[in-house]
Design an enzyme around this catalytic site. Sequence first.
Site, PDB file in Angstrom:
ATOM      1  N   ARG A  37       0.827  -1.207   0.000  1.00  0.00           N
ATOM      2  CA  ARG A  37       0.000   0.000   0.000  1.00  0.00           C
ATOM      3  C   ARG A  37       0.864   1.261   0.000  1.00  0.00           C
ATOM      4  O   ARG A  37       0.498   2.263  -0.633  1.00  0.00           O
ATOM      5  CB  ARG A  37      -0.920   0.006   1.224  1.00  0.00           C
ATOM      6  CG  ARG A  37      -1.963  -1.102   1.211  1.00  0.00           C
ATOM      7  CD  ARG A  37      -2.744  -1.152   2.510  1.00  0.00           C
ATOM      8  NE  ARG A  37      -3.517   0.075   2.742  1.00  0.00           N
ATOM      9  CZ  ARG A  37      -4.219   0.291   3.843  1.00  0.00           C
ATOM     10  NH1 ARG A  37      -4.253  -0.631   4.807  1.00  0.00           N
ATOM     11  NH2 ARG A  37      -4.896   1.407   3.994  1.00  0.00           N
ATOM     12  N   TYR A  60      -9.726   9.494  -8.914  1.00  0.00           N
ATOM     13  CA  TYR A  60     -10.621  10.551  -8.448  1.00  0.00           C
ATOM     14  C   TYR A  60     -10.197  11.016  -7.057  1.00  0.00           C
ATOM     15  O   TYR A  60      -9.699  10.236  -6.248  1.00  0.00           O
ATOM     16  CB  TYR A  60     -12.082  10.090  -8.420  1.00  0.00           C
ATOM     17  CG  TYR A  60     -12.373   8.893  -7.542  1.00  0.00           C
ATOM     18  CD1 TYR A  60     -12.784   9.050  -6.220  1.00  0.00           C
ATOM     19  CD2 TYR A  60     -12.246   7.597  -8.035  1.00  0.00           C
ATOM     20  CE1 TYR A  60     -13.070   7.945  -5.419  1.00  0.00           C
ATOM     21  CE2 TYR A  60     -12.518   6.492  -7.244  1.00  0.00           C
ATOM     22  CZ  TYR A  60     -12.940   6.675  -5.942  1.00  0.00           C
ATOM     23  OH  TYR A  60     -13.201   5.584  -5.152  1.00  0.00           O
ATOM     24  N   MET A  80     -11.294  12.740  -3.303  1.00  0.00           N
ATOM     25  CA  MET A  80     -12.475  12.700  -2.443  1.00  0.00           C
ATOM     26  C   MET A  80     -12.169  13.327  -1.088  1.00  0.00           C
ATOM     27  O   MET A  80     -11.002  13.507  -0.710  1.00  0.00           O
ATOM     28  CB  MET A  80     -12.970  11.269  -2.257  1.00  0.00           C
ATOM     29  CG  MET A  80     -12.006  10.366  -1.523  1.00  0.00           C
ATOM     30  SD  MET A  80     -12.767   8.800  -1.036  1.00  0.00           S
ATOM     31  CE  MET A  80     -13.959   9.381   0.192  1.00  0.00           C
ATOM     32  N   HIS A  96     -16.093  -0.664   5.189  1.00  0.00           N
ATOM     33  CA  HIS A  96     -15.747  -0.156   3.858  1.00  0.00           C
ATOM     34  C   HIS A  96     -14.620  -0.983   3.240  1.00  0.00           C
ATOM     35  O   HIS A  96     -14.646  -1.317   2.058  1.00  0.00           O
ATOM     36  CB  HIS A  96     -15.315   1.310   4.001  1.00  0.00           C
ATOM     37  CG  HIS A  96     -15.218   2.047   2.713  1.00  0.00           C
ATOM     38  ND1 HIS A  96     -16.275   2.203   1.849  1.00  0.00           N
ATOM     39  CD2 HIS A  96     -14.166   2.708   2.146  1.00  0.00           C
ATOM     40  CE1 HIS A  96     -15.890   2.928   0.803  1.00  0.00           C
ATOM     41  NE2 HIS A  96     -14.624   3.235   0.960  1.00  0.00           N
ATOM     42  N   GLN A 125      -5.891  -1.114  -5.845  1.00  0.00           N
ATOM     43  CA  GLN A 125      -6.283   0.199  -5.335  1.00  0.00           C
ATOM     44  C   GLN A 125      -5.131   0.863  -4.606  1.00  0.00           C
ATOM     45  O   GLN A 125      -4.464   0.242  -3.785  1.00  0.00           O
ATOM     46  CB  GLN A 125      -7.479   0.029  -4.393  1.00  0.00           C
ATOM     47  CG  GLN A 125      -7.963   1.303  -3.752  1.00  0.00           C
ATOM     48  CD  GLN A 125      -9.200   1.066  -2.902  1.00  0.00           C
ATOM     49  OE1 GLN A 125     -10.322   1.199  -3.339  1.00  0.00           O
ATOM     50  NE2 GLN A 125      -8.984   0.694  -1.654  1.00  0.00           N
TER      51      GLN A 125
END
Length: 274
Positions: free
Chosen positions: A164, A179, A181, A206, A219
């Site tokens: 990560r 995007y 946020m 989530h 991701q």
Amino acid sequence: MTTPIIAHPPETLEGWYALHQIFRFPKTKPDSRRLAQLIAKATASLAAPRPAKMKSAKKNSASAGWTCFVRLIGSISDLMVIHFRESLDAIAQAQELVAKSELVKAGEIVYSFLSVTEAGLYHITAELARAAEARGGKVGDAEYARTLAGRATAERESEHVRRRLYPQLPPDMPYVCFYPMSKRRDAAQNWYTLTLEERSRLMQAHGLTGRRYAGKIQQVITGAIGLDAWEWGVTLFAQDPIEFKKLVTDMRFDEVSAKYAEFGDFYVGRIIQT
């Protein structure tokens, strides 16, 4: 009955800095061949050895980072350039090299987003806050800091967290979605006034949604608080772009997104191979 833990931020781990640059070619849009030539020249410049003074002393990063070029589809802009580097100075150098390239002569940068890869330690922070309350201490005291340092070190050294913080460009996922946020701060729906326990619960749920797309989507979450107007950036890589729609749709039905998430513009495209 225990007193609710007051709102305070979760501890975080940071890795590489990131810069997303959005280009538009307002006059003559280069064809695929010309665009590939422009990108090849920019890539050669970015890959050149860096001066010694720019080299980072960090030892935790797997390499110096990377850059990729994405042809945007369905956007009024044309190209997205994504940089990951081990320091802010290295990002600045990449930005300078791009600014001197023929890409900028052919087009213009219409948007950029500066951030840093981030792993939020919601669960650990909530656990240590409960422990501090139970012993009559408080968040940030000596015992809390000592325990946190050990737990954070173990997390940083885990393979999952390293992926990560120092993400590698996936070789078999050519489609990209990016995007920005933020979390909502309305009077009736303010993320930052929730207790850490509640935020930890919401983020855990989530995360479970995202895990269902393991192997379909890679991701990368980057934090931008103090670096940009938006608070986070989300960069997704996939082999099949329809997975972007499926993942984002699923996540919007999560309580944390439905109540507290605000989204910026979405940029979708395909990596240009050089």
